[in-house]
Design an enzyme around this catalytic site. Structure first.
Site, short mmCIF file in Angstrom:
data_model
loop_
_atom_site.label_atom_id
_atom_site.label_comp_id
_atom_site.label_asym_id
_atom_site.label_seq_id
_atom_site.Cartn_x
_atom_site.Cartn_y
_atom_site.Cartn_z
N ASP A 37 -25.78 -34.28 65.33
CA ASP A 37 -26.93 -34.73 64.54
C ASP A 37 -26.70 -36.13 64.00
OD1 ASP A 37 -24.98 -33.96 62.72
OD2 ASP A 37 -26.28 -32.70 61.51
N HIS A 72 -25.82 -30.95 70.16
CA HIS A 72 -25.28 -29.65 70.56
C HIS A 72 -26.19 -28.52 70.09
CE1 HIS A 72 -24.11 -28.75 66.42
NE2 HIS A 72 -23.57 -29.96 66.36
#
Length: 509
Positions: A392, A96
């Site tokens: 992540d 994102h």
């Protein structure tokens, strides 16, 4: 499902570590006149592998690379291949975009950031206004539960915790547009594409859903909502129905203990936390629990001064400093090096990302088999473009599982791209004489190859499955069979197993 304990450990990796390891040389940070932090940006293309250096990396420089400020010219190497090779499919995993902090620092004001979208506010993008309008038509799309109730645009004038910012939207509009131009000449799918040709999946967080939609709009402007189904992945590992793996959880717990022991032994880090806690008038333990680096990174990325508190009678007060920030970042860089040497995270990553890699390999293999049999994929019958919008803690283990452990940690809006290519069909009669029927088929209709790219850089021959491949002029790409063998068997050698099931359920010796 993952146990609550394991889910907490996955979140722990966000808070503690896994940060980029090397400065981005074209970004030069400076202190702005208002006391905030600015960044001077050049136009040279960023590299995804650290450059060799003779001195310690500067933790401030590398932090700006993590921000991924969208105001530079980028060159993407997606879509590049030898002449006459045909692109068959593309599979993209993204992190994102820029988000508001997940944590707040006690006794300080939260960063003042507006999360509504406005073309009059920087950074902006030519597609931002039409993107906003198109998202208003999203009710025509198909949404797997619970995605239908997740907002398609960030909308709070005072950002909520973890909310995607306008910077994050612009980052992925740029990403999508880069790939739009990269693949435009290859006619990956026709303008009247069929619903089954595009697969979009995301976790249930608004920041991943919105990032995926921004990327998709940049890639396929004004796409037909009625053809689109957005699918939900409940796990950040995108493991679908293959998430149960006790050995993976054990490796993650061992990695967590390794991280804790390394931090506990760092006396400079402990002194820094004590100084910060004294400034804020907090117990050191409470400050650590607030994960201050998350909020400080947000201040850095948005050019805001670090937080301050008034000086009180107790002597507490003042501002958090860049020097304190640098110490925390330095420890994270040290941990990156130690993590690679220890090897625990790599073992975790192999088991964590097998389900995603296996799904990707299966999609590629279906297309390759139809090509080898002399058939073009049936219209609307195969997924030629896959987009997975993740975190992540998804992209980092994917890099490690692929053997790209020296690559920079995934910045905001990072992307990994898998491309499937077919070599040119050989002229009739040029079939290898020693080949059997199968080899004749491949020779006549062309063989299939894979490319892997990270943030626009071709990293194929850095991966575990293509690093030892003898690249030569007649075969400049990596054979798909290398990737299939790696996913189905070879990757498990790291954990002394030959299959996912064996690796996950074998009793620890």
């Amino acid at each position: 499902m993952l146990s609550t304990r394991v889910a907490e450990l996955v979140v722990f990796l966000i808070c503690v570590n896994l940060i980029p390891t090397t400065p981005i040389v074209e970004e030069r940070p400076f202190h702005a006149a208002d006391g905030g932090i600015g960044v001077a940006v050049g136009k040279s293309r960023k590299r995804v592998f650290p450059q060799p250096h003779t001195q310690e990396p500067n933790p401030i420089f590398e932090a700006y690379g993590y921000c991924n400020i969208p105001n530079r010219t980028e060159q993407a190497w997606e879509g590049h291949s030898p002449a006459d090779y045909k692109l068959l499919s593309v599979h993209v995993m993204i992190r994102h975009g820029d988000r508001y902090p997940l944590y707040s620092i006690p006794r300080t004001k939260r960063p003042a950031i507006d999360c509504t979208l406005s073309t009059s506010r920087k950074p902006s993008h030519p597609l931002l206004d039409p993107f906003i309008h198109h998202m208003g038509l999203g009710g025509r799309g198909h949404w797997e539960s619970p995605l239908g109730s997740v907002p398609r645009l960030p909308s709070h004038s005072a950002c909520e915790m973890g909310e995607l910012t306008q910077t994050g939207v612009v980052q992925h509009l740029r990403n999508g547009q880069l790939l739009h131009h990269a693949y435009k000449q290859h006619s990956l799918f026709p303008s009247d594409w069929a619903p089954r040709q595009i697969w979009v999946e995301t976790t249930g967080k608004s920041r991943t859903l919105q990032s995926g939609l921004a990327f998709l709009y940049g890639f396929l402007p004004d796409f037909d909502w009625t053809k689109l189904t957005v699918r939900h992945q409940w796990s950040t590992l995108f493991c679908s129905s293959a998430c149960d793996c006790p050995a993976r959880n054990r490796y993650l717990e061992e990695e967590q203990r390794r991280q804790y022991q390394l931090r506990a032994a760092d006396t400079e880090l402990e002194r820094t936390y004590m100084d910060m806690a004294r400034t804020l008038g907090l117990p050191t333990r409470q400050l650590r629990a607030a994960n201050p680096i998350d909020s400080l990174l947000c201040h850095l990325c948005h050019g805001l001064s670090f937080p301050c508190v008034p000086i009180g009678d107790s002597g507490a007060g003042g501002c958090l400093t860049m020097e304190q920030f640098a110490v925390i970042r330095r420890q994270q860089l040290d941990d990156e090096v130690h993590r690679r040497r220890a090897g625990l995270y790599h073992k975790y990553a192999i088991l964590a990302m097998y389900p995603y890699l296996n799904r990707t390999a299966a999609k590629m293999e279906r297309i390759a088999k139809s090509i080898e049999a002399g058939r073009e994929p049936r219209s609307g019958g195969e997924e030629v473009f896959t987009l997975s919008s993740a975190h992540d803690v998804t992209v980092a283990p994917l890099l490690s599982a692929l053997g790209l452990e020296e690559a920079r940690f995934p910045r905001f809006a990072a992307r990994i791209v898998f491309e499937l290519w077919k070599s040119p069909s050989m002229i009739q009669g040029q079939v290898k004489k020693r080949g059997g029927k199968g080899e004749k088929s491949k020779a006549k209709y062309g063989e299939t190859f894979i490319r892997v790219l990270y943030n626009g850089e071709d990293v194929t021959f850095h991966t575990s499955f293509c690093r030892p491949h003898d690249r030569h002029v007649s075969q400049p790409l990596c054979p798909l069979k290398n990737f299939l063998s790696f996913v189905r068997r070879d990757m498990f050698s790291v954990v002394n197993a030959t299959s996912y099931k064996e690796a996950c359920y074998r009793r620890p010796g």
